[in-house]
Design a protein around this motif. Structure first.
Motif, PDB file in Angstrom:
ATOM      1  N   LEU A 120       0.445  -1.364   0.065  1.00  0.00           N
ATOM      2  CA  LEU A 120       0.327  -0.193   0.085  1.00  0.00           C
ATOM      3  C   LEU A 120       0.906   1.236   0.024  1.00  0.00           C
ATOM      4  O   LEU A 120       0.474   2.152  -0.091  1.00  0.00           O
ATOM      5  N   THR A 121       2.201   1.133   0.750  1.00  0.00           N
ATOM      6  CA  THR A 121       3.011   2.387   0.533  1.00  0.00           C
ATOM      7  C   THR A 121       4.281   2.261   0.622  1.00  0.00           C
ATOM      8  O   THR A 121       5.158   2.002   1.293  1.00  0.00           O
ATOM      9  N   PRO A 122       4.553   1.722  -0.829  1.00  0.00           N
ATOM     10  CA  PRO A 122       5.740   1.613  -1.035  1.00  0.00           C
ATOM     11  C   PRO A 122       7.556   2.207  -1.330  1.00  0.00           C
ATOM     12  O   PRO A 122       6.471   2.986  -2.381  1.00  0.00           O
ATOM     13  N   SER A 123       7.917   2.312  -0.944  1.00  0.00           N
ATOM     14  CA  SER A 123       8.727   3.117  -1.270  1.00  0.00           C
ATOM     15  C   SER A 123       9.330   3.380  -3.015  1.00  0.00           C
ATOM     16  O   SER A 123      10.212   4.156  -3.291  1.00  0.00           O
ATOM     17  N   SER A 124       9.094   2.180  -3.109  1.00  0.00           N
ATOM     18  CA  SER A 124       9.526   2.433  -4.742  1.00  0.00           C
ATOM     19  C   SER A 124       9.243   0.765  -5.396  1.00  0.00           C
ATOM     20  O   SER A 124       8.905  -0.225  -5.042  1.00  0.00           O
ATOM     21  N   PRO A 125       9.035   0.840  -7.433  1.00  0.00           N
ATOM     22  CA  PRO A 125       8.574  -0.660  -7.839  1.00  0.00           C
ATOM     23  C   PRO A 125       9.722  -1.468  -7.460  1.00  0.00           C
ATOM     24  O   PRO A 125       8.881  -3.012  -7.058  1.00  0.00           O
ATOM     25  N   ALA A 126      11.020  -1.230  -6.827  1.00  0.00           N
ATOM     26  CA  ALA A 126      11.672  -1.844  -6.532  1.00  0.00           C
ATOM     27  C   ALA A 126      10.999  -2.861  -5.457  1.00  0.00           C
ATOM     28  O   ALA A 126      11.301  -4.463  -5.100  1.00  0.00           O
ATOM     29  N   GLN A 127      10.454  -2.125  -4.558  1.00  0.00           N
ATOM     30  CA  GLN A 127      10.589  -2.803  -3.116  1.00  0.00           C
ATOM     31  C   GLN A 127       9.198  -3.305  -3.260  1.00  0.00           C
ATOM     32  O   GLN A 127       8.901  -4.853  -2.897  1.00  0.00           O
ATOM     33  N   VAL A 128       8.135  -3.212  -3.741  1.00  0.00           N
ATOM     34  CA  VAL A 128       7.099  -3.515  -4.635  1.00  0.00           C
ATOM     35  C   VAL A 128       7.720  -5.282  -4.875  1.00  0.00           C
ATOM     36  O   VAL A 128       7.154  -6.385  -4.669  1.00  0.00           O
ATOM     37  N   ASN A 129       8.130  -5.280  -5.784  1.00  0.00           N
ATOM     38  CA  ASN A 129       9.155  -6.679  -6.853  1.00  0.00           C
ATOM     39  C   ASN A 129       9.939  -7.982  -5.653  1.00  0.00           C
ATOM     40  O   ASN A 129       9.420  -8.545  -5.621  1.00  0.00           O
ATOM     41  N   GLN A 130      10.559  -7.136  -4.587  1.00  0.00           N
ATOM     42  CA  GLN A 130      10.218  -7.686  -2.997  1.00  0.00           C
ATOM     43  C   GLN A 130       9.525  -8.605  -2.470  1.00  0.00           C
ATOM     44  O   GLN A 130       9.891  -9.477  -2.325  1.00  0.00           O
ATOM     45  N   VAL A 131       8.633  -7.652  -2.349  1.00  0.00           N
ATOM     46  CA  VAL A 131       7.346  -8.314  -1.618  1.00  0.00           C
ATOM     47  C   VAL A 131       6.975  -9.638  -1.965  1.00  0.00           C
ATOM     48  O   VAL A 131       6.854 -10.754  -1.839  1.00  0.00           O
ATOM     49  N   PHE A 132       7.379 -10.088  -3.978  1.00  0.00           N
ATOM     50  CA  PHE A 132       6.568 -10.618  -4.152  1.00  0.00           C
ATOM     51  C   PHE A 132       7.703 -12.503  -4.562  1.00  0.00           C
ATOM     52  O   PHE A 132       8.131 -13.427  -4.528  1.00  0.00           O
ATOM     53  N   ARG A 133       9.393 -11.510  -4.761  1.00  0.00           N
ATOM     54  CA  ARG A 133      10.305 -12.529  -4.977  1.00  0.00           C
ATOM     55  C   ARG A 133      10.156 -13.268  -3.094  1.00  0.00           C
ATOM     56  O   ARG A 133      10.639 -14.401  -3.467  1.00  0.00           O
ATOM     57  N   ARG A 134      10.024 -12.438  -2.005  1.00  0.00           N
ATOM     58  CA  ARG A 134       9.801 -13.109  -0.838  1.00  0.00           C
ATOM     59  C   ARG A 134       8.715 -13.427  -0.235  1.00  0.00           C
ATOM     60  O   ARG A 134       8.996 -14.712   0.389  1.00  0.00           O
ATOM     61  N   ALA A 135       7.380 -13.730  -1.064  1.00  0.00           N
ATOM     62  CA  ALA A 135       6.398 -14.321  -0.348  1.00  0.00           C
ATOM     63  C   ALA A 135       6.920 -15.670  -1.902  1.00  0.00           C
ATOM     64  O   ALA A 135       6.189 -17.330  -0.930  1.00  0.00           O
ATOM     65  N   GLY A 136       7.249 -15.549  -3.043  1.00  0.00           N
ATOM     66  CA  GLY A 136       7.323 -16.612  -3.608  1.00  0.00           C
ATOM     67  C   GLY A 136       8.317 -17.629  -2.852  1.00  0.00           C
ATOM     68  O   GLY A 136       8.153 -19.224  -2.685  1.00  0.00           O
ATOM     69  N   ALA A 137       8.986 -17.526  -2.157  1.00  0.00           N
ATOM     70  CA  ALA A 137      10.405 -17.937  -1.862  1.00  0.00           C
ATOM     71  C   ALA A 137       9.582 -18.875  -0.022  1.00  0.00           C
ATOM     72  O   ALA A 137       9.859 -20.117   0.151  1.00  0.00           O
ATOM     73  N   TRP A 138       8.941 -18.286   0.243  1.00  0.00           N
ATOM     74  CA  TRP A 138       8.665 -18.127   1.802  1.00  0.00           C
ATOM     75  C   TRP A 138       7.619 -19.662   1.601  1.00  0.00           C
ATOM     76  O   TRP A 138       7.666 -20.975   2.146  1.00  0.00           O
ATOM     77  N   LEU A 139       6.614 -19.331   0.598  1.00  0.00           N
ATOM     78  CA  LEU A 139       5.921 -20.811  -0.233  1.00  0.00           C
ATOM     79  C   LEU A 139       6.171 -21.538  -0.904  1.00  0.00           C
ATOM     80  O   LEU A 139       5.599 -21.810  -0.008  1.00  0.00           O
ATOM     81  N   HIS A 140       7.484 -21.093  -1.859  1.00  0.00           N
ATOM     82  CA  HIS A 140       7.692 -22.259  -1.493  1.00  0.00           C
ATOM     83  C   HIS A 140       8.913 -23.725  -1.339  1.00  0.00           C
ATOM     84  O   HIS A 140       8.428 -24.591  -0.887  1.00  0.00           O
ATOM     85  N   HIS A 141       9.094 -22.697  -0.009  1.00  0.00           N
ATOM     86  CA  HIS A 141       9.582 -23.443   1.237  1.00  0.00           C
ATOM     87  C   HIS A 141       8.307 -23.869   2.006  1.00  0.00           C
ATOM     88  O   HIS A 141       8.454 -25.734   2.432  1.00  0.00           O
ATOM     89  N   LEU A 142       7.126 -23.088   2.087  1.00  0.00           N
ATOM     90  CA  LEU A 142       5.824 -24.039   3.316  1.00  0.00           C
ATOM     91  C   LEU A 142       5.715 -25.296   1.876  1.00  0.00           C
ATOM     92  O   LEU A 142       4.944 -26.262   2.469  1.00  0.00           O
ATOM     93  N   HIS A 143       5.421 -25.517   0.366  1.00  0.00           N
ATOM     94  CA  HIS A 143       4.936 -26.435  -0.169  1.00  0.00           C
ATOM     95  C   HIS A 143       6.204 -27.483  -0.628  1.00  0.00           C
ATOM     96  O   HIS A 143       5.816 -28.674  -0.330  1.00  0.00           O
ATOM     97  N   SER A 144       6.642 -27.165   0.450  1.00  0.00           N
ATOM     98  CA  SER A 144       8.128 -28.135  -0.038  1.00  0.00           C
ATOM     99  C   SER A 144       7.992 -29.518   1.587  1.00  0.00           C
ATOM    100  O   SER A 144       8.902 -30.379   1.655  1.00  0.00           O
ATOM    101  N   PHE A 145       7.071 -29.009   1.980  1.00  0.00           N
ATOM    102  CA  PHE A 145       7.307 -29.725   3.734  1.00  0.00           C
ATOM    103  C   PHE A 145       6.516 -31.324   3.368  1.00  0.00           C
ATOM    104  O   PHE A 145       6.835 -31.943   3.792  1.00  0.00           O
ATOM    105  N   SER A 146       5.643 -31.351   2.432  1.00  0.00           N
ATOM    106  CA  SER A 146       5.911 -32.878   2.111  1.00  0.00           C
ATOM    107  C   SER A 146       5.335 -33.462   1.307  1.00  0.00           C
ATOM    108  O   SER A 146       5.457 -32.464   0.124  1.00  0.00           O
TER     109      SER A 146
END
Length: 324
Positions: A120-146
């Motif tokens: 909602l209040t990003p400092s730059s477009p790059a910060q928005v992109n990093q949100v999605f990059r970090r979300a992808g990493a977190w979800l990939h790790h969860l989906h690798s649980f089993s």
């Protein structure tokens, strides 16, 4: 903080005292309500417990008796701890205490900002992109649980839910709703029964349920976690992109920024066909549209803005090939 949330203060204090007695924690906690769930069939509230030393804990409570999900969620936090401890930058909230009657649990407070807040209040477009990059990493790790399991995916649930939403709320734009629902139904016919891996899934992976701290991404809220097709969590989080300002040329055939999808899949390493991904993204956005009440748009400027963004995103999405 929810300044005017109503709850039984004496009951909450008794819960704090139960925890302190069981854990051997002396001193005083202040209690503040920070969230009240709107989920049907639940009377759930979340409280921040701030100790006089500065330590903060989180108490989640279901005020409806006889519910089993509080214990189930707590046990999942326990079960997932070793898996997430093996990941350098991804974590799950740390469980601290489960009530004797299983009506509440306590976890450590997650330091950082929600992904929603950053979007909602990003400092730059790059910060928005990093949100999605970090979300992808977190979800990939969860989906690798089993281990993943083979699954065929069916789309009728989308149209059942759209029908229920239209019956419950006066759809704000009947013309758009009918047109896009019809197009989505046509597009679903060639996708029914498509392969999609079944994995251990979050079940409610939107941007409020990911806390981004300094170097650490921490997932919250496993109340709906279960094994299901992986695409559902992916589409849930990517649909959070609608809070981000974007030019029409930046929007892809799923209705979200191409950059958001690109950065998400830099770290989420399962792949889906473009048609499957874009179908589910369009479905998520259309469901969001169907749940907006006429009264909200008439009375709330923020709801009007959200409605306008959804219409613009859907218009741009449906103007492109599904497999684009």
């Amino acid at each position: 903080m929810l300044l005017f949330a109503e709850y039984d203060e004496a009951l909450l204090q008794s819960h704090v005292e139960e925890f302190q007695a069981a854990a051997g924690v002396a001193g005083t906690f202040s209690v503040n309500c920070i969230h009240k769930a709107r989920d049907p069939g639940r009377d759930q509230m979340v409280f921040a417990l701030m100790h006089e030393t500065g330590r903060t804990l989180v108490l989640k409570k279901d005020f409806q008796a006889g519910k089993s999900w509080i214990e189930r969620e707590y046990r999942l936090f326990e079960k997932l701890q070793p898996h997430f401890e093996s990941s350098g930058k991804n974590r799950i909230v740390t469980p601290v205490y489960l009530a004797a009657d299983k009506s509440f649990h306590i976890t450590e407070f997650a330091e950082g900002r929600t992904a929603t807040d950053i979007l909602l209040t990003p400092s730059s477009p790059a910060q928005v992109n990093q949100v999605f990059r970090r979300a992808g990493a977190w979800l990939h790790h969860l989906h690798s649980f089993s281990p993943e399991e083979p699954e065929k995916i069916w789309m009728q649930w989308v149209f059942d839910e759209l029908e229920r939403a239209a019956a419950d709320h006066a759809v704000i734009s009947q013309e758009h709703y009918a047109r896009y629902t019809s197009q989505l139904l046509d597009q679903s016919r060639s996708l029914q029964g498509s392969p999609c891996p079944r994995v251990f899934s979050h079940g409610d992976f939107h941007s409020d349920n990911l806390i981004l701290g300094s170097g650490i991404a921490r997932g919250l809220d496993l109340a709906y976690a279960k094994h299901k097709p992986a695409i559902y969590d992916v589409a849930d989080f990517l649909a959070s992109d609608i809070t981000t300002q974007a030019e029409r040329a930046e929007i892809g055939p799923g209705g979200v920024r191409r950059a958001s999808t690109e950065f998400f899949f830099k770290t989420y390493r399962r792949s889906f066909s473009a048609s499957i991904l874009n179908f589910h993204l369009r479905a998520r956005l259309l469901l969001k549209l169907a749940h907006i009440r006429v009264s909200e748009v008439e009375e709330n400027p923020r709801a009007r803005k959200r409605f306008a963004i959804l219409l613009a995103r859907l218009e741009e999405a449906f103007s492109q090939p599904l497999d684009g």
